[in-house]
Design a protein around this motif. Structure first.
Motif, mmCIF file in Angstrom:
data_model
loop_
_atom_site.group_PDB
_atom_site.id
_atom_site.type_symbol
_atom_site.label_atom_id
_atom_site.label_comp_id
_atom_site.label_asym_id
_atom_site.label_seq_id
_atom_site.Cartn_x
_atom_site.Cartn_y
_atom_site.Cartn_z
ATOM 1 N N THR A 102 109.696 86.989 157.931
ATOM 2 C CA THR A 102 110.397 87.960 157.098
ATOM 3 C C THR A 102 109.624 88.122 155.795
ATOM 4 O O THR A 102 109.427 87.149 155.046
ATOM 5 C CB THR A 102 111.829 87.500 156.795
ATOM 6 O OG1 THR A 102 112.544 87.353 158.022
ATOM 7 C CG2 THR A 102 112.547 88.511 155.923
ATOM 8 N N GLU A 127 108.913 89.988 151.990
ATOM 9 C CA GLU A 127 109.744 90.406 150.867
ATOM 10 C C GLU A 127 109.804 91.918 150.757
ATOM 11 O O GLU A 127 110.778 92.468 150.237
ATOM 12 C CB GLU A 127 109.203 89.808 149.566
ATOM 13 C CG GLU A 127 109.370 88.287 149.475
ATOM 14 C CD GLU A 127 108.939 87.735 148.138
ATOM 15 O OE1 GLU A 127 108.422 88.533 147.310
ATOM 16 O OE2 GLU A 127 109.111 86.525 147.922
ATOM 17 N N THR A 151 111.421 92.051 159.032
ATOM 18 C CA THR A 151 111.111 90.921 159.908
ATOM 19 C C THR A 151 110.309 91.405 161.105
ATOM 20 O O THR A 151 110.613 92.445 161.696
ATOM 21 C CB THR A 151 112.396 90.229 160.380
ATOM 22 O OG1 THR A 151 113.155 89.813 159.247
ATOM 23 C CG2 THR A 151 112.079 89.017 161.234
ATOM 24 N N GLU A 177 101.490 81.388 158.265
ATOM 25 C CA GLU A 177 102.013 81.849 156.977
ATOM 26 C C GLU A 177 100.867 82.227 156.041
ATOM 27 O O GLU A 177 100.930 83.252 155.340
ATOM 28 C CB GLU A 177 102.874 80.758 156.343
ATOM 29 C CG GLU A 177 103.558 81.194 155.052
ATOM 30 C CD GLU A 177 104.541 80.166 154.547
ATOM 31 O OE1 GLU A 177 105.198 80.437 153.515
ATOM 32 O OE2 GLU A 177 104.671 79.093 155.174
ATOM 33 N N GLU A 218 109.046 85.809 152.792
ATOM 34 C CA GLU A 218 110.318 85.214 152.370
ATOM 35 C C GLU A 218 110.676 84.011 153.232
ATOM 36 O O GLU A 218 111.152 82.988 152.732
ATOM 37 C CB GLU A 218 111.415 86.276 152.451
ATOM 38 C CG GLU A 218 112.770 85.795 151.963
ATOM 39 C CD GLU A 218 113.801 86.911 151.988
ATOM 40 O OE1 GLU A 218 114.853 86.708 152.631
ATOM 41 O OE2 GLU A 218 113.539 87.974 151.383
ATOM 42 N N SER A 219 110.467 84.094 154.523
ATOM 43 C CA SER A 219 110.758 82.977 155.421
ATOM 44 C C SER A 219 109.940 83.127 156.691
ATOM 45 O O SER A 219 109.545 84.240 157.068
ATOM 46 C CB SER A 219 112.250 82.906 155.750
ATOM 47 O OG SER A 219 112.660 84.078 156.423
ATOM 48 N N LEU A 238 109.560 81.134 160.810
ATOM 49 C CA LEU A 238 110.036 80.143 161.781
ATOM 50 C C LEU A 238 109.181 80.265 163.037
ATOM 51 O O LEU A 238 109.095 81.337 163.650
ATOM 52 C CB LEU A 238 111.515 80.372 162.124
ATOM 53 C CG LEU A 238 112.108 79.415 163.167
ATOM 54 C CD1 LEU A 238 112.069 77.970 162.672
ATOM 55 C CD2 LEU A 238 113.547 79.824 163.505
#
Length: 383
Positions: free
Chosen positions: A164, A166, A312, A332, A346-347, A349
């Motif tokens: 996700t 920003e 996302t 990342e 932002e995140s 996984l």
């Protein structure tokens, strides 16, 4: 003449005189006339009898025909009456069915009225909470409204990752490039595909509420040890002299400091809620608590729609070439670089091959987005 010949005596009648002959003729004429008259009378009597017999035959035929016609009319009338009877019986059956339908509708209306009355009583008997006026007022635009924050669990298959960003524009750029070469160092690269994330979102949610016949909501409770509070309430409301009964469960709601108590039987809760206020021994003193109905919510209508997460992306085709944490860091780092079309993340996984995991998506309200933008602007000003 022989002596042996027979002789017979012949008597010669005396000749009648003319008067006697005339008298005799006259007498015979009269007798003849009488006979003729009698013959005429007999003929007339015969003709009368024939006429009567013919008249009787005509009347008998007429009566027989009339009787047949009456019999036919009676049979037709009987059939008509039978048909009317069938129609009347059908009408009676229809009326009985209509009466039953109306009675069922009335029962349903009564049940609905009782349910609405029960709901009204519940809404009028919500737990009391202290309210303090702070001196600030607001217009109609500031009126609080009911809002639902959806939380969606997204199942992830092995060899995938969710990122996700920003900014939405970064996610669009990554999706537009479709395939990405990720450098893992030591001349090792992997190719991953970027795909949009589609979530099934609720578009319409209707919730019906009903009073639970086994539960009660206890409010107006003093601040004390939660476990001890639950125990004392369960002991009090399990006694029949207090209007209670066998308790199935007792749970405290720490956010509102209320207790939900469930009974085994269904005929206990209503008596307690009707009384509403109860004196319960808490902390060695009598404390007046309020008992109100507990309302269960049930989803009666749910409509969904497919929605694409704007910030996302889903990465697929990730091979299992290193441990999960290091590979997630490498992904990342790659997608944060603007040279690779990425941006601030932002995140993230990552779920390795051969494993199953789930990601939790939460809705972001416009207010939260505004707050985030304000925080970013403040950070830029500080820099």
């Amino acid at each position: 003449m022989s002596s042996e010949e027979d002789f017979s005596l012949v008597v010669t009648p005396a000749e009648k005189s003319l008067d006697e002959v005339l008298t005799s003729i006259s007498s015979y004429k009269k007798k003849h006339e009488q006979l003729l008259q009698e013959q005429k009378d007999l003929i007339a009597s015969r003709d009368d009898r024939r006429s009567l017999a013919e008249d009787f035959r005509r009347r008998s035929h007429k009566l027989t025909k009339s009787l047949e016609e009456d019999k036919q009319r009676y049979a037709e009338q009987l059939e008509r009456e039978k048909a009317k009877l069938v129609v009347l019986k059908q009408d009676e059956t229809d009326l009985i069915q209509q009466i039953m339908d109306v009675q069922a509708a009335l029962r349903e209306e009564d049940a609905q009225i009782n349910h609405l009355k029960e709901q009204t009583d519940v809404f009028a008997a919500v737990p009391e909470r202290p309210v303090v006026f702070k001196g600030a007022t607001g217009g109609s635009d500031n009126t609080p409204v009911f809002d639902m924050e959806p939380q969606i669990v997204y199942p992830m298959i092995g060899g995938t990752a969710l990122i996700t960003f920003e900014e939405e524009v970064v996610a669009k750029k990554i999706l537009g490039m479709m395939e990405h070469q990720v450098d893992l160092g030591q001349d090792c690269r992997i190719t991953v595909a970027a795909k949009p994330v589609q979530l099934m979102m609720p578009s319409v949610v209707e919730i019906s509420s009903e009073v639970c016949p086994q539960r009660i909501l206890i409010s107006n409770l003093p601040k004390m040890d939660a476990e001890r509070l639950v125990d004392q309430l369960e002991i009090h409301f399990s006694k029949s002299k207090n209007g209670g009964g066998e308790v199935d469960s007792c749970d405290i709601m720490s956010d509102s400091w209320t207790v939900v108590l469930k009974f085994v039987n269904e005929n206990i809760a209503k008596g307690l809620t009707d009384k509403e206020y109860h004196d319960v021994k808490l902390q060695k003193t009598k404390h007046r608590v309020r008992v109100t109905p507990f309302v269960n919510g049930k989803i009666s209508n749910l409509e969904t729609r497919m929605s694409v997460c704007p910030r996302t992306v889903l990465l697929t085709g990730i091979p299992d070439v290193m441990d999960q944490e290091n590979l997630q860091d490498m992904l990342e780092i790659h997608f944060q670089k603007s040279s690779n079309g990425g941006g601030e993340i932002e995140s993230i996984l990552y779920n390795p091959l051969g494993q199953e995991d789930s990601a939790l998506f939460k809705a972001v309200s416009p207010k939260e987005e505004e707050d985030e933008e304000e925080e970013e602007e403040e950070e830029e000003e500080e820099e």
